[in-house]
Design an enzyme around this catalytic site. Structure first.
Site, mmCIF file in Angstrom:
data_model
loop_
_atom_site.group_PDB
_atom_site.id
_atom_site.type_symbol
_atom_site.label_atom_id
_atom_site.label_comp_id
_atom_site.label_asym_id
_atom_site.label_seq_id
_atom_site.Cartn_x
_atom_site.Cartn_y
_atom_site.Cartn_z
ATOM 1 N N SER A 36 39.290 42.308 31.268
ATOM 2 C CA SER A 36 38.024 41.766 31.785
ATOM 3 C C SER A 36 36.985 42.845 32.060
ATOM 4 C CB SER A 36 38.283 40.971 33.067
ATOM 5 O OG SER A 36 38.944 41.784 34.030
ATOM 6 N N GLY A 73 42.189 39.155 31.951
ATOM 7 C CA GLY A 73 43.564 38.918 32.380
ATOM 8 C C GLY A 73 44.615 39.628 31.562
ATOM 9 N N ASN A 101 45.197 45.339 34.976
ATOM 10 C CA ASN A 101 45.967 44.172 35.411
ATOM 11 C C ASN A 101 47.433 44.515 35.652
ATOM 12 O OD1 ASN A 101 43.922 42.077 35.478
ATOM 13 N ND2 ASN A 101 43.802 42.331 33.268
ATOM 14 N N ASP A 182 34.021 39.961 43.929
ATOM 15 C CA ASP A 182 35.479 40.106 43.991
ATOM 16 C C ASP A 182 35.912 41.541 44.301
ATOM 17 O OD1 ASP A 182 35.018 41.451 41.587
ATOM 18 O OD2 ASP A 182 36.017 39.958 40.327
ATOM 19 N N HIS A 185 35.309 43.756 39.652
ATOM 20 C CA HIS A 185 34.561 43.824 38.391
ATOM 21 C C HIS A 185 33.157 44.387 38.605
ATOM 22 C CE1 HIS A 185 37.715 40.814 37.566
ATOM 23 N NE2 HIS A 185 37.727 41.428 36.389
#
Length: 214
Positions: A36, A73, A101, A182, A185
């Site tokens: 991502s 993801g 991740n 979040d 990002h």
């Protein structure tokens, strides 16, 4: 005097025609194989890392054809599993941005190392140069996990002799102003900083690829 001026003018025209006759360098075909962070989660398409990197390179007169093969993801294992269709024939270089991740999920660093090793080896077998973007583990898994995870990228870069940008989120991670809500990002401004910081490594990588074309 007039003859000298005329000769100079003719030489200038000839040089100009010769320069125009030279075909423009074919853009170098690059793929960013990532998650991502390169897919551009939460951003407009033109604000994603690959698109902004291409624009920055073109501003320096470096012609590239950049494919965003970022999948939100994705782990390193996920990137390995889709490697063949994410990196089509004709690709001249791959920037690998994977591992965030794995670290967030606490995946065994041995599995991450094995997946990245496989990706690098398979691309090298296809004669496609690789540039590795490093990642760092978050502190919540402890010092032992961090030491095992963080060593993966520099050790693989050395083992396979591939260029390494040590930490993809350098100067952006943990800065609230440069990250989305979040906290993970980057914002568009955060992507700009990543692009600016990584440019010298990418330019050197592209220079090597261009040299191999000759």
């Amino acid at each position: 005097m007039h003859i000298a001026v005329l000769m100079l003018a003719l030489m200038t025209i000839a040089t100009s025609v010769s320069a125009q006759a030279q075909p423009a360098a074919k853009p170098i075909k690059l793929v960013v194989l990532g998650d991502s962070l390169s897919a551009g989660l939460g951003l407009a398409a033109q604000e994603a890392f690959p698109q902004k990197l291409q624009k920055a390179l073109e501003a320096k007169g470096i012609a590239v054809d950049m494919t965003n093969a970022g999948v939100s993801g994705d782990t390193t294992s996920g990137g390995r599993d889709r490697l063949d269709w994410s990196v089509p024939d004709g690709t001249e270089g791959v920037i690998v941005e994977l591992g965030a991740n794995d670290a967030l999920r606490g995946i065994d660093p041995d599995l991450t190392r094995a997946a990245l090793t496989d990706i690098i080896q398979r691309l090298k077998a296809r004669k496609i140069p690789v540039m590795l973007c490093g990642m760092l583990a978050p502190p919540n898994y402890g010092a032992d996990y961090a030491a095992r995870f963080n060593s993966i990228y520099p050790e693989l870069a050395k083992k396979f002799d591939v260029p390494l940008y040590p930490f993809f989120l350098d100067a952006v991670a943990a800065d609230a102003k440069l990250n989305q809500a979040d906290g993970i990002h980057p914002t568009a401004a955060g992507v700009d900083i990543i692009v600016g910081n990584i440019m010298p490594t990418v330019e050197a990588f592209i220079g090597t690829i261009a040299g191999q074309r000759r």
